[in-house]
Design a protein around this motif. Structure first.
Motif, short mmCIF file in Angstrom:
data_model
loop_
_atom_site.label_atom_id
_atom_site.label_comp_id
_atom_site.label_asym_id
_atom_site.label_seq_id
_atom_site.Cartn_x
_atom_site.Cartn_y
_atom_site.Cartn_z
N HIS A 70 -20.05 12.43 34.16
CA HIS A 70 -21.18 12.83 33.32
C HIS A 70 -20.80 12.71 31.85
O HIS A 70 -20.85 13.69 31.10
N GLU B 156 -29.91 16.79 30.04
CA GLU B 156 -28.93 17.29 30.99
C GLU B 156 -27.88 18.17 30.30
O GLU B 156 -27.43 19.19 30.86
N HIS C 78 -29.21 10.02 32.11
CA HIS C 78 -27.95 10.58 32.62
C HIS C 78 -26.98 11.00 31.51
O HIS C 78 -26.63 10.19 30.65
N GLU D 285 -20.01 13.27 40.13
CA GLU D 285 -19.93 11.98 39.45
C GLU D 285 -19.71 12.17 37.96
O GLU D 285 -20.04 13.22 37.40
N THR E 169 -21.41 18.43 37.31
CA THR E 169 -22.66 18.82 36.63
C THR E 169 -23.85 18.94 37.59
O THR E 169 -24.53 19.97 37.61
N ASP E 170 -24.10 17.90 38.38
CA ASP E 170 -25.30 17.93 39.24
C ASP E 170 -25.18 19.01 40.32
O ASP E 170 -26.15 19.70 40.64
ZN ZN Z 1 -26.44 14.45 36.34
#
Ligand code: ZN
Length: 309
Positions: free
Chosen positions: A66, A200, A195, A64, A74-75
């Motif tokens: 970022h 992050e 987010h 998704e 990223t995740d």
């Molecule tokens: Zn993330």
């Protein structure tokens, strides 16, 4: 002199051989074989690992947007790298299954892929069943995306209720073993940061530094519905009720009409009020190492409480 030339020729031989190899193999391949990482392993290595452990870390990921400066993956990347680091110390298997997760509220930014919660849980459940066929029994689901929280719990519950396997969520399991970092004195801990924010970005600077474009980052302008905006001070202060109500309504798909998709509330895709350029690899390293040691302690405790079958 001849001896010297001969010696030189011998010394140069390995260099020219390795140069030949790199010239004739994929120039984009930069990974080295990582221990206990399923896609890199041979089947005999999987069989041998099973004699040492019945535990698997399964990252639960997302693909998704970022913000302006972090990669779409990223995740996925940060979760997977965390899992690999834990597995180097705890000698358990790491099995990535899916790249995308449940991210409907990021869909207005290009690149996001979202799958329904039904699809996601079914895919992970069937993957766990496959691993059970090979003798793995204990599953550590490592969720790296807020939107997957309930789905991850449901996958764990299905494994526990419907199979011989036993599952926990590793973030939750490791939490009691985390070292609590002292709050920074500059008050930044009291600024909303979620987010694509400083936390992050710091993790990404540590995990995948060459994928972070910090020069493209900037502080987001947030345009949340007024009643949510008003809750922010209590949310940041840690008020549990305000946080519950805020998150129940915040970050939901445009189609819900709540006005809280990332496109509706943020101009960059970051959901936070801090400037991501405050991020440091050092902060990412501290967080990561804190998590890894906590996860390893949990695994050791689980093995004490319930030794491998
Ligand atoms: Zn993330």
């Amino acid at each position: 002199m001849t001896t010297l030339l001969l010696l030189l020729a011998v010394l140069m031989l390995p260099v020219s051989v390795s140069a030949q190899v790199s010239a004739s193999t994929n120039p984009l391949w930069h990974e080295s074989k990582t221990r206990n990482y399923l896609p890199h392993m041979t089947w005999p290595e999987v069989r041998d690992l099973r004699t040492r452990t019945d535990m698997v870390i399964i990252p639960v990921a997302a693909m998704e947007q970022h913000s302006l400066h972090l990669p779409i993956g990223t995740d996925f990347l940060n979760g997977l790298e965390r899992a690999k680091l834990v597995a180097q110390k705890a000698d358990v298997l790491v099995a990535p299954i899916l790249l995308p997760g449940n991210s409907p509220y990021h869909m207005e930014f290009p690149g996001t892929i979202t799958l329904s919660s039904q699809t996601i849980q079914q895919v992970y459940f069937e993957a766990a069943q496959s691993l059970m066929k090979h003798g793995f029994r204990r599953f550590l689901l490592l969720n790296s995306h807020g939107g997957n929280q309930i789905i991850t719990r449901y996958i764990a519950d299905r494994i526990n209720q419907e199979t011989e396997g036993i599952a926990v969520e590793l973030g939750e399991a490791a939490a009691p073993f985390l070292t609590r970092a002292p709050q920074p004195a500059d008050g930044t801990a009291r600024v909303f940061d979620r987010h694509g924010g400083v936390g992050e970005t710091s993790t990404s600077l540590y995990m995948t530094p060459n994928l972070v474009d910090l020069e493209a980052a900037r502080r987001a302008t947030l345009t949340m519905p007024e009643h949510l905006q008003k809750m922010l001070p209590e949310v940041v202060a840690g008020d549990p009720t305000a946080t519950l109500v805020f998150l129940a309504e915040g970050l939901k798909a445009t189609a819900t009409g709540k006005g809280t998709s990332t496109r509706e509330i943020s101009d960059t895709g970051t959901w936070g009020l801090r400037d991501p350029r405050e991020a440091t690899a050092e902060a990412g390293r501290r967080d990561t190492e804190n998590f890894v040691q906590a996860a390893v302690k949990f695994i050791e405790r689980w093995n004490q409480l319930r030794p491998m079958r």
